[in-house]
Design a protein around this motif. Structure first.
Motif, PDB file in Angstrom:
ATOM      1  N   TYR A 486       0.838  -1.209   0.000  1.00 13.42           N
ATOM      2  CA  TYR A 486       0.000   0.000   0.000  1.00 13.42           C
ATOM      3  C   TYR A 486       0.870   1.255   0.000  1.00 13.42           C
ATOM      4  O   TYR A 486       0.643   2.187  -0.779  1.00 13.42           O
ATOM      5  N   LYS A 489       2.448   2.371  -3.158  1.00 13.62           N
ATOM      6  CA  LYS A 489       1.489   2.771  -4.193  1.00 13.62           C
ATOM      7  C   LYS A 489       1.183   1.622  -5.140  1.00 13.62           C
ATOM      8  O   LYS A 489       1.063   1.809  -6.356  1.00 13.62           O
ATOM      9  N   ASN A 524      -9.976   2.133  -4.372  1.00 15.69           N
ATOM     10  CA  ASN A 524      -9.130   2.973  -3.502  1.00 15.69           C
ATOM     11  C   ASN A 524      -9.743   3.193  -2.122  1.00 15.69           C
ATOM     12  O   ASN A 524      -9.033   3.182  -1.107  1.00 15.69           O
ATOM     13  N   ASP A 525     -11.059   3.412  -2.082  1.00 16.24           N
ATOM     14  CA  ASP A 525     -11.713   3.640  -0.791  1.00 16.24           C
ATOM     15  C   ASP A 525     -11.596   2.409   0.103  1.00 16.24           C
ATOM     16  O   ASP A 525     -11.313   2.514   1.304  1.00 16.24           O
TER      17      ASP A 525
END
Length: 542
Positions: A486, A489, A524-525
């Motif tokens: 994470y 990226k 992404n959330d």
């Protein structure tokens, strides 16, 4: 005045203690009358409770409950008038009083409650008058010493003799200005030389409901450690330190010390014995930072004005914490070196404030209100980073540096300092190797750390629990793999390098993580929630 005095030393005759005789030393500070069960909620500690017993005369359960409830209030005793509703005090009440340790007093029928109250209150008022008279005499004596220029030593000797306690008067750098010892502590004085005093840890402040600006702390005198009651003198001219032995200071003596501290402060100022303090280095201000003792805005304003702390501007705090020093002398030398290095490095920086204790040095940098918080924090980080690099190997111990958020307003001065401690603690828990940690770079951890343990566990259950259980059952560390992925990226190459893994091994691990989470990494959330779950898990672990 206590129960033994009431029974044996007053004009009131034939008072008899029928239970709780081992507690006849209970103090009596006031009197109350119990004529209604609701009165119990208003009864105070060390209060003598008088009753005819009417409210519980025919109720054995109430008789037992009254004894238990009164014991919980901390009252001195329950005194019951006989020959009114009781021929004698019921045996069930005597048994319960003996069981819980509440003194039970039998009062003859021919004494009214007003007579009893008058006897007690007359004694209280007489005692208070005598105490006030004694206080007036010592205050008058110290004032005469001041106006007759007899000196601070005579003043401290008189005060020590009056309260029967050893007293040391020091400036804020623990330099002894004057001292007076009771006979059992005279061995602490070597000839005519004043004793050497040093701090042992930080002050432990008493509740803010007590007298302000006081603390209990340990001090080392000639290699022996003693407990002291500390009073900060007006204008921070020094500290009045009273050695606490087997007996605590009485409340009247504490009040007296509060009254005479202004006279002592005036004498110190006139005597030129106080050491001039640099406005950039203050132990007293640091004590204010670490204290849990609540202060009003007015009190904080007075402290800031005395030390020229610019509370009108924005501020960022950077704290330097020393660990693994060889000894106290080595640690003090490093703190001094750091202070001088910072003063020399930031000589051109007009908005600077330094304060320290035994192993922490805190630097405040100030900024204009129109500057953004982000700019202020980034600027502080760059300045501290350059300073740290210039130190090189000159600091021969472990050095942790924490940088706070940007704050404004007079009540947030302590908050900025505590920010630095919080991010240093987080750095230690996460085994981060970088010497400098910034609160703003780890906001998620600081926000989550304010949540309850149950809330953190719920967050883990809702996001990463399958991975936690898999790691536990298979002795793996997929949690760390997911965190690094994470933070990289979602770049497989960078993640593999950081974890020292072959790319195919990493891909296999990521596939297993997708399987356990029942999804991929495209949302992404969802992945941000997963990352928060990882942070919550790390907080729970530590």
């Amino acid at each position: 005045m206590n129960l033994d005095w009431l029974i044996n030393s007053t004009e009131l005759n034939n008072f008899k203690c029928v239970a709780g005789k081992s507690n006849l030393n209970n103090k009596i500070l006031s009197v109350n009358v119990l004529d209604n069960p609701d009165v119990i909620r208003w009864i105070k500690k060390d209060e003598l409770v008088l009753t005819t017993g009417y409210i519980f005369k025919d109720d054995t359960e109430a008789q037992i409950n009254i004894i238990r409830e009164l014991k919980e209030t901390g009252c001195s005793a329950l005194a019951i008038k006989i020959k009114r509703f009781f021929e004698t005090i019921p045996s069930i009440m005597i048994e319960e009083a003996e069981k819980v340790g509440l003194p039970l007093i039998e009062v003859p029928f021919y004494y009214s409650f007003s007579e009893i109250s008058k006897t007690i209150y007359n004694a209280i008022y007489s005692q208070e008058f005598n105490e006030n008279l004694l206080q007036y005499n010592i205050i008058n004596t110290l004032s005469s010493i001041f106006f007759e220029n007899k000196g601070i030593d005579v003043m401290i000797n008189e005060l020590s003799h009056f309260i029967s306690k050893s007293i040391i008067l020091m400036d804020c750098e623990y330099n002894v200005i004057s001292a007076s010892f009771t006979p059992e502590y005279e061995h602490l004085v070597n000839g005519i030389d004043l004793p050497k005093v040093s701090s042992v840890g930080t002050a432990s402040y008493i509740s803010h409901t007590e007298i302000s600006d006081t603390a209990y702390t340990n001090l080392k005198i000639n290699y022996e450690i003693f407990r002291f009651y500390i009073i900060t003198l007006p204008n921070f001219t020094g500290m009045l330190c009273i050695l606490i032995d087997d007996t605590e200071l009485t409340s009247p003596h504490k009040m007296l010390l509060e009254k005479v501290k202004s006279i002592i402060s005036l004498e110190i100022t006139r005597s030129d014995k106080i050491k001039t303090i640099s406005n950039s280095y203050h132990n007293f201000f640091f004590d204010f930072l670490i204290s849990e003792n609540k202060k009003s805005e007015k009190e904080i304003l007075e402290i800031c004005n005395f030390y020229d702390f610019d509370y009108t501007k924005k501020r960022v705090c950077a704290s330097f914490i020393l660990e693994n020093c060889e000894n106290d002398q080595h640690r003090n030398k490093i703190i001094s070196t750091l202070q001088k290095a910072i003063s020399n490095t930031f000589r051109d920086h007009q908005n600077l404030f330094l304060c320290a204790n035994n192993n922490i040095l805190s630097l405040f940098l100030f900024y204009k209100l129109e500057q953004s918080n982000i700019e202020a924090v980034n600027n502080t980080y760059n300045i501290v980073y350059d300073f740290y690099n210039k130190l090189g190997d000159s600091i021969s111990c472990t050095l942790h540096i924490g940088i706070s958020r940007c704050h404004s307003g007079i009540t947030s001065i302590r908050t900025a300092f505590r920010d630095t401690l919080n991010c240093i603690n987080l750095k230690k828990h996460q085994n981060i190797n970088e010497p400098i940690c910034c609160y703003s770079n780890k906001h998620e951890y600081h926000l989550l750390s304010e949540m309850s343990e149950a809330s953190l566990m719920k967050l883990c259950e809702d996001t990463i629990m399958p991975i936690i259980e898999f790691d536990k059952d298979n002795n793996t560390n997929l949690i760390n793999t997911l965190k690094v992925y994470y933070l990289s990226k979602f770049n497989c190459t960078d993640t593999a390098k950081k974890l020292f893994l072959h790319r195919n091994t990493l891909i296999n691990r990521l596939d297993k993580i997708k399987e356990l989470l029942h999804g991929d990494f495209s949302d992404n959330d969802k992945m941000f929630s997963v990352y928060l779950g990882i942070c919550a898990y790390e907080i729970l672990k530590h």
